[in-house]
Design a protein around this motif. Structure first.
Motif, PDB file in Angstrom:
ATOM      1  N   VAL A   1     135.596  41.438  70.593  1.00 53.14           N
ATOM      2  CA  VAL A   1     134.581  41.397  71.664  1.00 53.14           C
ATOM      3  C   VAL A   1     133.923  42.772  71.787  1.00 53.14           C
ATOM      4  CG1 VAL A   1     134.282  41.252  74.180  1.00 53.14           C
ATOM      5  CG2 VAL A   1     135.593  39.485  72.976  1.00 53.14           C
ATOM      6  N   LEU A   2     134.713  43.822  71.698  1.00 48.79           N
ATOM      7  CA  LEU A   2     134.131  45.168  71.787  1.00 48.79           C
ATOM      8  C   LEU A   2     133.284  45.504  70.556  1.00 48.79           C
ATOM      9  CD1 LEU A   2     136.988  47.197  73.529  1.00 48.79           C
ATOM     10  CD2 LEU A   2     134.782  46.505  74.487  1.00 48.79           C
ATOM     11  N   ASP A   3     133.689  45.014  69.379  1.00 49.34           N
ATOM     12  CA  ASP A   3     132.827  45.193  68.187  1.00 49.34           C
ATOM     13  C   ASP A   3     131.430  44.630  68.475  1.00 49.34           C
ATOM     14  OD1 ASP A   3     134.988  46.201  66.789  1.00 49.34           O
ATOM     15  OD2 ASP A   3     135.419  44.336  65.719  1.00 49.34           O
ATOM     16  N   LEU A   4     131.442  43.452  69.067  1.00 47.13           N
ATOM     17  CA  LEU A   4     130.189  42.752  69.373  1.00 47.13           C
ATOM     18  C   LEU A   4     129.394  43.485  70.464  1.00 47.13           C
ATOM     19  CD1 LEU A   4     129.085  40.185  68.209  1.00 47.13           C
ATOM     20  CD2 LEU A   4     130.438  38.883  69.836  1.00 47.13           C
ATOM     21  N   GLN A   5     130.088  43.897  71.497  1.00 48.78           N
ATOM     22  CA  GLN A   5     129.420  44.606  72.593  1.00 48.78           C
ATOM     23  C   GLN A   5     128.795  45.917  72.092  1.00 48.78           C
ATOM     24  OE1 GLN A   5     129.386  43.790  76.297  1.00 48.78           O
ATOM     25  NE2 GLN A   5     129.501  41.862  75.200  1.00 48.78           N
TER      26      GLN A   5
ATOM     27  N   LEU B   1     131.998  31.170  73.689  1.00 51.72           N
ATOM     28  CA  LEU B   1     132.466  31.314  72.300  1.00 51.72           C
ATOM     29  C   LEU B   1     131.306  31.035  71.339  1.00 51.72           C
ATOM     30  CD1 LEU B   1     134.591  31.742  70.145  1.00 51.72           C
ATOM     31  CD2 LEU B   1     135.389  29.396  70.508  1.00 51.72           C
ATOM     32  N   ARG B   2     130.555  29.990  71.643  1.00 47.91           N
ATOM     33  CA  ARG B   2     129.423  29.647  70.768  1.00 47.91           C
ATOM     34  C   ARG B   2     128.423  30.817  70.726  1.00 47.91           C
ATOM     35  NH1 ARG B   2     129.046  24.129  72.181  1.00 47.91           N
ATOM     36  NH2 ARG B   2     130.157  23.381  70.359  1.00 47.91           N
ATOM     37  N   ARG B   3     128.132  31.376  71.906  1.00 49.02           N
ATOM     38  CA  ARG B   3     127.174  32.491  71.991  1.00 49.02           C
ATOM     39  C   ARG B   3     127.710  33.701  71.213  1.00 49.02           C
ATOM     40  NH1 ARG B   3     125.619  31.426  77.186  1.00 49.02           N
ATOM     41  NH2 ARG B   3     127.290  32.628  78.083  1.00 49.02           N
ATOM     42  N   ALA B   4     128.996  33.986  71.382  1.00 48.72           N
ATOM     43  CA  ALA B   4     129.593  35.152  70.705  1.00 48.72           C
ATOM     44  C   ALA B   4     129.510  34.985  69.187  1.00 48.72           C
ATOM     45  CB  ALA B   4     131.044  35.326  71.148  1.00 48.72           C
ATOM     46  N   LEU B   5     129.768  33.777  68.691  1.00 47.28           N
ATOM     47  CA  LEU B   5     129.719  33.562  67.238  1.00 47.28           C
ATOM     48  C   LEU B   5     128.287  33.655  66.713  1.00 47.28           C
ATOM     49  CD1 LEU B   5     132.456  30.810  66.817  1.00 47.28           C
ATOM     50  CD2 LEU B   5     132.577  33.217  66.168  1.00 47.28           C
ATOM     51  N   ASN B   6     127.337  33.173  67.491  1.00 44.90           N
ATOM     52  CA  ASN B   6     125.923  33.333  67.088  1.00 44.90           C
ATOM     53  C   ASN B   6     125.550  34.810  67.010  1.00 44.90           C
ATOM     54  OD1 ASN B   6     125.293  30.662  66.810  1.00 44.90           O
ATOM     55  ND2 ASN B   6     124.580  30.401  68.917  1.00 44.90           N
TER      56      ASN B   6
ATOM     57  N   ALA C   1     127.596  37.286  66.523  1.00 43.13           N
ATOM     58  CA  ALA C   1     128.314  37.885  65.386  1.00 43.13           C
ATOM     59  C   ALA C   1     127.593  37.569  64.079  1.00 43.13           C
ATOM     60  CB  ALA C   1     129.750  37.364  65.347  1.00 43.13           C
ATOM     61  N   ASP C   2     127.093  36.338  63.949  1.00 45.40           N
ATOM     62  CA  ASP C   2     126.344  35.969  62.739  1.00 45.40           C
ATOM     63  C   ASP C   2     125.106  36.847  62.599  1.00 45.40           C
ATOM     64  OD1 ASP C   2     128.143  34.035  62.104  1.00 45.40           O
ATOM     65  OD2 ASP C   2     126.974  32.363  62.907  1.00 45.40           O
ATOM     66  N   GLN C   3     124.386  36.986  63.703  1.00 41.64           N
ATOM     67  CA  GLN C   3     123.158  37.798  63.648  1.00 41.64           C
ATOM     68  C   GLN C   3     123.462  39.250  63.290  1.00 41.64           C
ATOM     69  OE1 GLN C   3     120.924  37.246  67.275  1.00 41.64           O
ATOM     70  NE2 GLN C   3     120.699  35.069  66.858  1.00 41.64           N
ATOM     71  N   ALA C   4     124.593  39.747  63.813  1.00 41.03           N
ATOM     72  CA  ALA C   4     124.962  41.151  63.570  1.00 41.03           C
ATOM     73  C   ALA C   4     125.741  41.318  62.271  1.00 41.03           C
ATOM     74  CB  ALA C   4     125.793  41.668  64.740  1.00 41.03           C
ATOM     75  N   LYS C   5     125.997  40.190  61.576  1.00 39.18           N
ATOM     76  CA  LYS C   5     126.787  40.204  60.333  1.00 39.18           C
ATOM     77  C   LYS C   5     128.161  40.850  60.552  1.00 39.18           C
ATOM     78  CE  LYS C   5     122.932  40.022  57.046  1.00 39.18           C
ATOM     79  NZ  LYS C   5     122.037  39.359  57.960  1.00 39.18           N
TER      80      LYS C   5
ATOM     81  N   LEU D   1     137.770  35.610  66.275  1.00 42.27           N
ATOM     82  CA  LEU D   1     136.804  34.763  67.002  1.00 42.27           C
ATOM     83  C   LEU D   1     136.434  33.538  66.163  1.00 42.27           C
ATOM     84  CD1 LEU D   1     134.310  37.320  68.637  1.00 42.27           C
ATOM     85  CD2 LEU D   1     136.141  36.040  69.734  1.00 42.27           C
ATOM     86  N   ARG D   2     136.272  33.747  64.854  1.00 42.71           N
ATOM     87  CA  ARG D   2     135.904  32.615  63.989  1.00 42.71           C
ATOM     88  C   ARG D   2     137.048  31.601  63.910  1.00 42.71           C
ATOM     89  NH1 ARG D   2     130.979  33.725  62.126  1.00 42.71           N
ATOM     90  NH2 ARG D   2     130.435  35.924  61.912  1.00 42.71           N
ATOM     91  N   ALA D   3     138.289  32.090  63.949  1.00 44.06           N
ATOM     92  CA  ALA D   3     139.439  31.165  63.945  1.00 44.06           C
ATOM     93  C   ALA D   3     139.418  30.326  65.230  1.00 44.06           C
ATOM     94  CB  ALA D   3     140.737  31.954  63.832  1.00 44.06           C
TER      95      ALA D   3
END
Ligand SMILES: NC(=O)c1ccc[n+]([C@@H]2O[C@H](COP(=O)([O-])OP(=O)(O)OC[C@H]3O[C@@H](n4cnc5c(N)ncnc54)[C@H](OP(=O)(O)O)[C@@H]3O)[C@@H](O)[C@H]2O)c1
Length: 256
Positions: free
Chosen positions: A188-192, A230-235, A237-241, A247-249
């Motif tokens: 989550v912090l990677d994403l933030q 979760l759906r938003r976070a995965l989207n 993450a995809d955009q940010a590669k 999270l994917r698990a």
């Protein structure tokens, strides 16, 4: 009579704030979904504050539709909020609050820790919170606001997403499912960090999340928005590669 407050979104949080502003002596003007916002500005062209109390999925459409006189006096309070959310609308200087009280339908308000507020109308908001018995704290800088927003995002995403897997309350999550919690929290912090465009003091944020756990140890992990989060976070993450394997698990097990 004090200056009026415009309230967009009369839900759980909006209802608490309406009571707070009314008790603090401000007339409160409601904007519900069916109203024409531009027309309504004729009646309260210059309110002291425009409280945007809609859910996070409605935030951007509402900000897109906000007429100029109201754009200058917004209060934002959504979970998952970051400075980019108001920068992209060119909002000059919103007041922002990181909501640390919980209000569910049919339940009274419950405080986790004090609610931080930052911005030009922080004093007004703190008065309204105090009028309904909610502790608030005024933040001194934009940096401390960013820390508090990320802290809340870390808490809400970590507990909600882990809650999909293990249910239970935050104290049990921290004590019994520590590995899962730590893995998800770091992703989550990677994403933030990508969303905010800067690195954070991770140990300080993890400690601040723990303090919030201690503020309400029996707080349920899995909120009503967990799947959407979760759906938003995965989207994102995809955009940010970003790899975010934990999270994917979760996504593989809980999103159909
Ligand atoms: N509740 C909590 O304990 C809590 C805690 C921390 C943070 N928050 C944050 O606070 C925000 C609001 O949460 P909430 O629990 O108060 O949500 P809520 O009860 O669902 O209330 C949202 C309200 O916004 C209204 N709305 C949606 N789109 C609108 C539009 N375009 N124009 C006018 N009104 C509109 C909804 O109306 P309809 O009824 O027509 O849909 C609803 O009344 C969320 O972002 C949430 O993350 C809530």
């Amino acid at each position: 009579m004090n200056d009026p407050i415009t309230l967009i979104g009369i839900g759980e949080v909006g209802g608490i704030l309406a009571r707070g502003f009314l008790r603090a002596g401000h007339p409160v003007y409601p904007i519900t979904r069916g109203m024409d916002i531009t027309r309504e500005t004729r009646y309260t062209p210059e309110p002291a504050l425009v409280v945007i109390a809609v859910g996070e999925q409605a935030l951007h459409p509402v900000l897109d539709a906000l007429p100029p006189p109201w754009r200058e006096r917004c209060l934002l309070l959504q979970n998952e909020l970051l400075p980019e959310d108001w920068a992209r609308h060119d909002l000059p200087e919103p007041t922002v609050m990181s909501v640390w009280f919980e209000k569910k339908p049919g339940q009274d308000v419950k405080q986790v820790v004090a609610t931080p507020v930052y911005g030009p109308q922080a004093g007004l908001v703190l008065n309204a919170l105090s009028a309904v018995g909610i502790d608030g704290v005024r933040l001194a800088s934009a940096e401390s606001l960013l820390f508090e927003l990320v802290r809340k995002n870390l808490y809400i995403l970590t507990t909600n997403l882990c809650g999909l897997e293990v249910g239970g309350d935050v104290a049990t999550l921290a004590s019994t499912h520590t590995t899962l919690m730590t893995e998800i929290a770091h992703e989550v912090l990677d994403l933030q960090q990508v969303l905010a465009g800067q690195p954070f003091d991770r140990p300080a944020l993890m400690t601040a999340m723990q303090t919030a756990f201690e503020g309400d140890p029996t707080h349920r992990c899995q909120g009503r928005s967990a799947v959407a989060r979760l759906r938003r976070a995965l989207n994102q993450a995809d955009q940010a590669k970003l790899a975010v394997p934990a999270l994917r698990a979760l996504g593989a097990r809980h999103l159909s």
